[in-house]
Design a protein around this motif. Structure first.
Motif, mmCIF file in Angstrom:
data_model
loop_
_atom_site.group_PDB
_atom_site.id
_atom_site.type_symbol
_atom_site.label_atom_id
_atom_site.label_comp_id
_atom_site.label_asym_id
_atom_site.label_seq_id
_atom_site.Cartn_x
_atom_site.Cartn_y
_atom_site.Cartn_z
ATOM 1 N N LEU A 1 6.057 4.153 -3.277
ATOM 2 C CA LEU A 1 6.440 3.403 -2.087
ATOM 3 C C LEU A 1 7.549 2.416 -2.440
ATOM 4 N N ASN A 2 8.309 2.022 -1.427
ATOM 5 C CA ASN A 2 9.338 1.003 -1.585
ATOM 6 C C ASN A 2 8.743 -0.340 -1.193
ATOM 7 N N ILE A 3 8.787 -1.273 -2.134
ATOM 8 C CA ILE A 3 8.117 -2.561 -1.968
ATOM 9 C C ILE A 3 9.132 -3.699 -2.063
ATOM 10 N N ALA A 4 8.942 -4.713 -1.216
ATOM 11 C CA ALA A 4 9.715 -5.948 -1.283
ATOM 12 C C ALA A 4 8.747 -7.083 -1.600
ATOM 13 N N VAL A 5 9.190 -8.025 -2.438
ATOM 14 C CA VAL A 5 8.340 -9.148 -2.860
ATOM 15 C C VAL A 5 9.003 -10.454 -2.432
ATOM 16 N N LEU A 6 8.231 -11.274 -1.737
ATOM 17 C CA LEU A 6 8.712 -12.582 -1.288
ATOM 18 C C LEU A 6 7.885 -13.677 -1.941
ATOM 19 N N SER B 1 10.896 -10.443 8.466
ATOM 20 C CA SER B 1 11.436 -9.687 9.606
ATOM 21 C C SER B 1 12.526 -8.720 9.181
ATOM 22 N N SER B 2 13.403 -9.162 8.294
ATOM 23 C CA SER B 2 14.485 -8.270 7.851
ATOM 24 C C SER B 2 13.916 -7.066 7.114
ATOM 25 N N TRP B 3 12.861 -7.265 6.365
ATOM 26 C CA TRP B 3 12.263 -6.158 5.626
ATOM 27 C C TRP B 3 11.485 -5.209 6.526
#
Length: 173
Positions: free
Chosen positions: A10-15, A61-63
């Motif tokens: 999976l493609n993951i984004a971390v904040l 939101s952007s992600w």
């Protein structure tokens, strides 16, 4: 004979939500990045934003608007102080909540930190077919959440069921 299921990365984004952390001293965000990569996933982006509901909401939101992101992991801002605003930033974006995530996370955390777990407002849900997990800022909490709950649910091979197998149906109306 049943064919063995194949892993689906999976493609993951971390904040990272913090008024004080930088790339140089961020432990929790880096732990999540390392764990996700070690599990075979792709970390597409990592950001650090101050604990401000509008900055948090803008990043998430952007992600969730990007079709390339399947999962957003946030760390920080889930406590009870005046600056902790991650749940308030993220909840309005959710199409559905995964109430069991916060409940089970606190149950598991109780084994490690006892009654201090009541201070955690960890949440999870789905927004625009993107899974979102909002975790406390401590590296111990991130480790617990990933190792005990998230990793297996983001693995298509987990039985009897997992969140990945539901992904094709998340956009159904």
């Amino acid at each position: 004979m049943t064919a063995e299921k194949q892993f689906i990365p999976l493609n993951i984004a971390v904040l990272v939500v913090s008024d004080s952390r930088t790339e140089a001293d961020d432990v929790s965000g880096n732990l999540l990045v390392e764990r996700a990569i070690d599990a075979g996933h792709c970390v597409i982006e990592k950001k650090i934003v101050p604990d401000n509901i509008y900055r948090i909401r803008a990043a998430v939101s952007s992600w969730i608007a990007a079709d390339a992101i399947n999962v957003v992991l946030t760390t920080g801002g889930t406590g009870v102080t005046g600056r902790d605003g991650t749940p308030e930033a993220v909840e309005p974006l959710l199409d559905k909540t995964l109430a069991g995530f916060g409940e089970i996370f606190r149950m598991i955390s109780y084994q490690e930190i006892k009654t201090s777990t009541i201070q955690s407002r960890a949440i999870a849900g789905v927004a625009n077919a993107t899974y979102i997990f909002c975790l406390p800022g401590s590296s111990g909490a991130c480790r617990t959440a990933w190792d005990v709950l998230i990793r297996e649910q983001l693995d298509y091979r987990t039985r009897p069921c997992n969140l990945v197998q539901l992904m094709p149906r998340l956009r159904e109306e």
